[in-house]
Design an enzyme around this catalytic site. Structure first.
Site, PDB file in Angstrom:
ATOM      1  N   ARG A  31       0.807  -1.210   0.000  1.00 34.45           N
ATOM      2  CA  ARG A  31       0.000   0.000   0.000  1.00 34.45           C
ATOM      3  C   ARG A  31       0.848   1.271   0.000  1.00 34.45           C
ATOM      4  O   ARG A  31       1.997   1.257   0.453  1.00 34.45           O
ATOM      5  CB  ARG A  31      -0.923   0.028   1.229  1.00 34.45           C
ATOM      6  CG  ARG A  31      -0.218  -0.359   2.514  1.00 34.45           C
ATOM      7  CD  ARG A  31      -1.103  -0.293   3.709  1.00 34.45           C
ATOM      8  NE  ARG A  31      -1.136   1.040   4.255  1.00 34.45           N
ATOM      9  CZ  ARG A  31      -0.158   1.568   4.989  1.00 34.45           C
ATOM     10  NH1 ARG A  31       0.936   0.904   5.288  1.00 34.45           N
ATOM     11  NH2 ARG A  31      -0.262   2.800   5.434  1.00 34.45           N
ATOM     12  N   ASP A  38       7.900  -2.409   4.736  1.00 37.08           N
ATOM     13  CA  ASP A  38       6.495  -2.298   4.308  1.00 37.08           C
ATOM     14  C   ASP A  38       5.753  -3.584   4.634  1.00 37.08           C
ATOM     15  O   ASP A  38       6.152  -4.662   4.180  1.00 37.08           O
ATOM     16  CB  ASP A  38       6.409  -2.036   2.801  1.00 37.08           C
ATOM     17  CG  ASP A  38       6.504  -0.567   2.453  1.00 37.08           C
ATOM     18  OD1 ASP A  38       6.006   0.261   3.240  1.00 37.08           O
ATOM     19  OD2 ASP A  38       7.078  -0.256   1.395  1.00 37.08           O
ATOM     20  N   ASP A  82       3.426   1.064   9.170  1.00 38.51           N
ATOM     21  CA  ASP A  82       4.489   0.057   9.028  1.00 38.51           C
ATOM     22  C   ASP A  82       5.194  -0.155  10.363  1.00 38.51           C
ATOM     23  O   ASP A  82       5.471  -1.275  10.765  1.00 38.51           O
ATOM     24  CB  ASP A  82       5.513   0.492   7.974  1.00 38.51           C
ATOM     25  CG  ASP A  82       4.927   0.440   6.575  1.00 38.51           C
ATOM     26  OD1 ASP A  82       4.173  -0.509   6.289  1.00 38.51           O
ATOM     27  OD2 ASP A  82       5.214   1.354   5.795  1.00 38.51           O
TER      28      ASP A  82
HETATM   29  P1  ADP Z   1       3.691   4.825   4.005  1.00 40.15           P
HETATM   30  O1  ADP Z   1       3.733   3.373   4.425  1.00 40.15           O
HETATM   31  O2  ADP Z   1       3.075   5.734   5.010  1.00 40.15           O
HETATM   32  O3  ADP Z   1       3.120   5.009   2.623  1.00 40.15           O
HETATM   33  P2  ADP Z   1       6.511   4.566   3.485  1.00 40.15           P
HETATM   34  O4  ADP Z   1       6.302   3.096   3.395  1.00 40.15           O
HETATM   35  O5  ADP Z   1       7.018   5.245   2.261  1.00 40.15           O
HETATM   36  O6  ADP Z   1       5.173   5.345   3.902  1.00 40.15           O
HETATM   37  O7  ADP Z   1       7.436   4.868   4.759  1.00 40.15           O
HETATM   38  C1  ADP Z   1       7.748   6.214   5.105  1.00 40.15           C
HETATM   39  C2  ADP Z   1       8.966   6.272   6.005  1.00 40.15           C
HETATM   40  O8  ADP Z   1       8.699   5.643   7.250  1.00 40.15           O
HETATM   41  C3  ADP Z   1      10.177   5.579   5.442  1.00 40.15           C
HETATM   42  O9  ADP Z   1      10.917   6.411   4.648  1.00 40.15           O
HETATM   43  C4  ADP Z   1      10.939   5.148   6.711  1.00 40.15           C
HETATM   44  O10 ADP Z   1      11.912   6.094   7.010  1.00 40.15           O
HETATM   45  C5  ADP Z   1       9.910   5.144   7.799  1.00 40.15           C
HETATM   46  N1  ADP Z   1       9.638   3.790   8.364  1.00 40.15           N
HETATM   47  C6  ADP Z   1       8.590   3.022   8.112  1.00 40.15           C
HETATM   48  N2  ADP Z   1       8.629   1.865   8.807  1.00 40.15           N
HETATM   49  C7  ADP Z   1       9.730   1.887   9.525  1.00 40.15           C
HETATM   50  C8  ADP Z   1      10.343   0.999  10.445  1.00 40.15           C
HETATM   51  N3  ADP Z   1       9.784  -0.198  10.747  1.00 40.15           N
HETATM   52  N4  ADP Z   1      11.494   1.367  11.016  1.00 40.15           N
HETATM   53  C9  ADP Z   1      12.036   2.562  10.705  1.00 40.15           C
HETATM   54  N5  ADP Z   1      11.521   3.456   9.847  1.00 40.15           N
HETATM   55  C10 ADP Z   1      10.386   3.138   9.254  1.00 40.15           C
HETATM   56 MG    MG Z   2       4.820   1.798   3.813  1.00 42.79          MG
END
Ligand code: ADP
Ligand code: MG
Length: 189
Positions: free
Chosen positions: A134, A174, A143
């Site tokens: 997603r 993700d 996440d």
């Molecule tokens: P979304 O899931 O909200 O669409 P992303 O998957 O692009 O957004 O994640 C956004 C940011 O969240 C990433 O760039 C990362 O830095 C941070 N992030 C997400 N999950 C983790 C995690 N488990 N540990 C550390 N940072 C995380």
């Molecule tokens: Mg994400």
């Protein structure tokens, strides 16, 4: 498609929907949900739909689950924008919700439910792909939170739009959906 392009495109598409169209799509999501393979659950984490983002009417969907289990515990997130973390707060029919400075509505209640206790989570999204990945709002709140949940916790999305073929820029953190409901069908991943 890249997440950032998908976010922009589907945010725009959703914003173009009229109130009447969204009502109809919410009804269709509820009808589809009734055909989804959903087991008996005790504890749900829902979310308060952001009106200004035209998010689906999650309360219709949690009410449907409460019909199947009148003692269903329904939680809503309380978010911490400093640390980009969230917690599940237990609500009742009498819980009031307060609008926070970030426009989110959060329960005015204090009972925190541990992530390991949740049987199902409604995961907000702008769009999903055919593998259950997603694009959320881009801050990774979910996440981070889903990483703490049980592996058998059911992660379910609701989308007014059918999936894109593939969100290419998946990260190792993700967490994909188990189910996604659209007005046309139920996707099981
Ligand atoms: P979304 O899931 O909200 O669409 P992303 O998957 O692009 O957004 O994640 C956004 C940011 O969240 C990433 O760039 C990362 O830095 C941070 N992030 C997400 N999950 C983790 C995690 N488990 N540990 C550390 N940072 C995380
Ligand atoms: Mg994400």
């Amino acid at each position: 498609m890249l997440k950032k392009d998908a976010r922009k495109l589907y945010r725009e598409k959703r914003m173009q929907l009229t109130a009447r169209e969204r009502d109809k799509l919410d009804d269709l999501l509820l009808i589809r949900m009734q055909t989804a393979p959903i087991p008996f659950i005790q504890t749900l984490l829902s979310y308060w739909p952001i009106a200004a983002s035209h998010e689906p009417a999650t309360q219709l969907f949690s009410d449907f689950l409460s019909l199947a289990n009148p003692s269903l515990a329904v939680c809503y997130p309380r978010t911490d924008f400093k640390n980009h973390t969230m917690e599940a707060i237990l609500t009742t029919d009498d819980t009031t919700f307060i609008q926070k400075e970030n426009n989110l509505f959060e329960p005015d209640a204090q009972t925190v439910i541990a992530p390991e206790q949740l049987d199902m989570i409604f995961v907000p999204l702008l769009i999903f792909d055919k593998a259950g990945y997603r694009a959320g709002f881009g801050k990774g709140f979910y996440d981070r939170y889903l990483a703490c949940c049980r592996p058998d916790c059911i992660k379910i999305g609701f989308s007014y739009f059918e999936p894109v073929e593939r969100l290419e820029d998946r990260h190792e953190f993700d967490v994909p959906l188990n189910l996604c409901i659209t007005p046309e069908q139920v996707y099981v991943f």
